[in-house]
Design a protein around this motif. Sequence first.
Motif, PDB file in Angstrom:
ATOM      1  N   SER A  83       0.672  -1.148   0.080  1.00 58.01           N
ATOM      2  CA  SER A  83       0.095  -0.051   0.178  1.00 58.01           C
ATOM      3  C   SER A  83       0.794   1.274  -0.132  1.00 58.01           C
ATOM      4  O   SER A  83       0.701   1.936   0.778  1.00 58.01           O
ATOM      5  CB  SER A  83      -1.094  -0.186   1.104  1.00 58.01           C
ATOM      6  N   PRO A  84       1.805   1.310  -0.948  1.00 56.95           N
ATOM      7  CA  PRO A  84       2.518   2.536  -1.060  1.00 56.95           C
ATOM      8  C   PRO A  84       1.861   3.793  -1.396  1.00 56.95           C
ATOM      9  O   PRO A  84       0.946   3.741  -2.227  1.00 56.95           O
ATOM     10  CB  PRO A  84       3.840   2.231  -2.200  1.00 56.95           C
ATOM     11  N   ARG A  85       2.184   4.915  -0.928  1.00 52.56           N
ATOM     12  CA  ARG A  85       1.554   6.083  -1.365  1.00 52.56           C
ATOM     13  C   ARG A  85       2.370   7.017  -1.851  1.00 52.56           C
ATOM     14  O   ARG A  85       3.595   7.210  -1.696  1.00 52.56           O
ATOM     15  CB  ARG A  85       1.118   6.639   0.137  1.00 52.56           C
ATOM     16  N   GLY A  86       1.657   8.035  -2.456  1.00 48.12           N
ATOM     17  CA  GLY A  86       2.560   9.621  -2.714  1.00 48.12           C
ATOM     18  C   GLY A  86       2.741   9.423  -4.433  1.00 48.12           C
ATOM     19  O   GLY A  86       3.568  10.517  -4.870  1.00 48.12           O
ATOM     20  N   SER A  91      -2.819  -0.042  -5.735  1.00 52.64           N
ATOM     21  CA  SER A  91      -2.348  -1.086  -4.829  1.00 52.64           C
ATOM     22  C   SER A  91      -3.263  -2.134  -4.804  1.00 52.64           C
ATOM     23  O   SER A  91      -4.716  -1.830  -4.870  1.00 52.64           O
ATOM     24  CB  SER A  91      -2.125  -0.301  -3.424  1.00 52.64           C
ATOM     25  N   VAL A  92      -2.954  -3.266  -4.232  1.00 53.85           N
ATOM     26  CA  VAL A  92      -3.869  -4.356  -3.957  1.00 53.85           C
ATOM     27  C   VAL A  92      -4.684  -3.954  -2.637  1.00 53.85           C
ATOM     28  O   VAL A  92      -6.214  -4.452  -2.679  1.00 53.85           O
ATOM     29  CB  VAL A  92      -3.299  -5.452  -3.898  1.00 53.85           C
ATOM     30  N   ALA A  93      -4.386  -3.092  -2.098  1.00 54.41           N
ATOM     31  CA  ALA A  93      -4.895  -2.762  -0.795  1.00 54.41           C
ATOM     32  C   ALA A  93      -6.319  -1.925  -1.021  1.00 54.41           C
ATOM     33  O   ALA A  93      -7.267  -1.984  -0.417  1.00 54.41           O
ATOM     34  CB  ALA A  93      -4.100  -1.776   0.258  1.00 54.41           C
ATOM     35  N   ASP A  94      -5.967  -1.049  -2.214  1.00 58.15           N
ATOM     36  CA  ASP A  94      -7.206  -0.345  -2.513  1.00 58.15           C
ATOM     37  C   ASP A  94      -8.242  -1.052  -3.412  1.00 58.15           C
ATOM     38  O   ASP A  94      -9.273  -0.779  -3.158  1.00 58.15           O
ATOM     39  CB  ASP A  94      -6.686   0.891  -3.628  1.00 58.15           C
ATOM     40  N   MET A  95      -7.721  -2.005  -3.800  1.00 60.39           N
ATOM     41  CA  MET A  95      -8.528  -3.047  -4.778  1.00 60.39           C
ATOM     42  C   MET A  95      -9.669  -3.853  -3.996  1.00 60.39           C
ATOM     43  O   MET A  95     -10.768  -4.051  -4.189  1.00 60.39           O
ATOM     44  CB  MET A  95      -7.980  -3.925  -5.732  1.00 60.39           C
ATOM     45  N   PHE A  96      -9.079  -4.068  -2.691  1.00 62.99           N
ATOM     46  CA  PHE A  96      -9.788  -4.946  -1.645  1.00 62.99           C
ATOM     47  C   PHE A  96     -11.041  -3.921  -1.292  1.00 62.99           C
ATOM     48  O   PHE A  96     -11.941  -4.482  -0.796  1.00 62.99           O
ATOM     49  CB  PHE A  96      -9.063  -5.562  -0.464  1.00 62.99           C
ATOM     50  N   MET A  97     -10.794  -2.894  -1.168  1.00 66.94           N
ATOM     51  CA  MET A  97     -11.999  -1.847  -0.772  1.00 66.94           C
ATOM     52  C   MET A  97     -13.098  -2.182  -1.825  1.00 66.94           C
ATOM     53  O   MET A  97     -14.110  -2.058  -1.455  1.00 66.94           O
ATOM     54  CB  MET A  97     -11.446  -0.449  -0.551  1.00 66.94           C
ATOM     55  N   ILE A 235      -6.830   1.857   5.985  1.00 67.78           N
ATOM     56  CA  ILE A 235      -7.318   2.510   5.029  1.00 67.78           C
ATOM     57  C   ILE A 235      -8.962   2.371   5.114  1.00 67.78           C
ATOM     58  O   ILE A 235      -9.157   1.231   5.696  1.00 67.78           O
ATOM     59  CB  ILE A 235      -7.071   2.422   3.580  1.00 67.78           C
ATOM     60  N   GLY A 236      -9.813   2.916   4.450  1.00 66.95           N
ATOM     61  CA  GLY A 236     -11.330   2.756   4.478  1.00 66.95           C
ATOM     62  C   GLY A 236     -11.874   3.412   5.730  1.00 66.95           C
ATOM     63  O   GLY A 236     -11.572   4.503   6.063  1.00 66.95           O
ATOM     64  N   HIS A 237     -12.580   2.809   6.355  1.00 68.49           N
ATOM     65  CA  HIS A 237     -13.462   3.126   7.646  1.00 68.49           C
ATOM     66  C   HIS A 237     -13.086   2.114   8.850  1.00 68.49           C
ATOM     67  O   HIS A 237     -14.279   1.485   9.333  1.00 68.49           O
ATOM     68  CB  HIS A 237     -14.879   3.265   7.357  1.00 68.49           C
ATOM     69  N   PRO A 238     -11.990   2.240   9.287  1.00 71.12           N
ATOM     70  CA  PRO A 238     -11.849   1.313  10.663  1.00 71.12           C
ATOM     71  C   PRO A 238     -12.613   1.869  11.970  1.00 71.12           C
ATOM     72  O   PRO A 238     -12.837   1.193  12.827  1.00 71.12           O
ATOM     73  CB  PRO A 238     -10.371   1.317  10.868  1.00 71.12           C
TER      74      PRO A 238
END
Length: 254
Positions: A83-86, A91-97, A235-238
């Motif tokens: 989940s690199p940023r900038g 990223s796969v993290a965003d895709m899971f959302m 990320i998201g809504h923890p």
Amino acid sequence: MLETLGSEYETLEVVYKETKSIRELKGFLSEHRDAGCLVLSAHGSYDNKNNSAGLSIGEDIWMANENDFSVPPIVLLSSCHVSPRGSGVVSVADMFMRCGAFTVLGTFIPVDVRRNGLLMIRLFLYIAETQIGKYDFKTLDEIWAFIVSSNAINEVIDSNPALKRWAMQVKPDGSFPLKDFQQIQSVGKLRVSHVYEDTMNVLSEMMKGEKLEAHLENIKHTDNFFPESLFYQLIGHPENVFITNKVFEQASES
């Protein structure tokens, strides 16, 4: 690994499986649609040329960008730089959302597998102890903020073998310095915005007069440790993932 919470958080079933292909992983997810949490432990793959970060599953790099599967509300990626940023990376993290997760834990950078394991253990430990009433956390983001802010002590002592041995040396009464730090000495003294500075100060007080104090002074003046836990992100809504909620519990009972 998938975890399924009971109807009133009384039971916790853990299902573990090693999958060797994307197809096998999707099949596993399909078999456990009622799971509350997915923990994926895999190598991360960051391709800076194509500006993408995915998971190494078998022989493939998985971006989770298909539409033929869904995931639990909580996804924890125990992987390097997923989940690199900038730089506008996909990223796969965003895709899971996009696949149905409420929140996803990912990493900005490569991480140490042992330290990652400790963070995951501490996260589930505090979730479990919050559910039985030992702590007053309400949501996942509150627990994670505590995990990160209280993990500085582990990163400091891990940077020096002599300090690590001192911190884990069990006394005749069963206590040891790390336990004393966490449960007694540091209580109310660790500010979130100054957690590393405050951790060093508490350790200095605990080590006054000991030969190892010089090791700690060296770390303080050289910053010879890496604050790895700061390079994780939920990320998201923890804040919408309730671990305990008295209003919900009262409504359920009535």
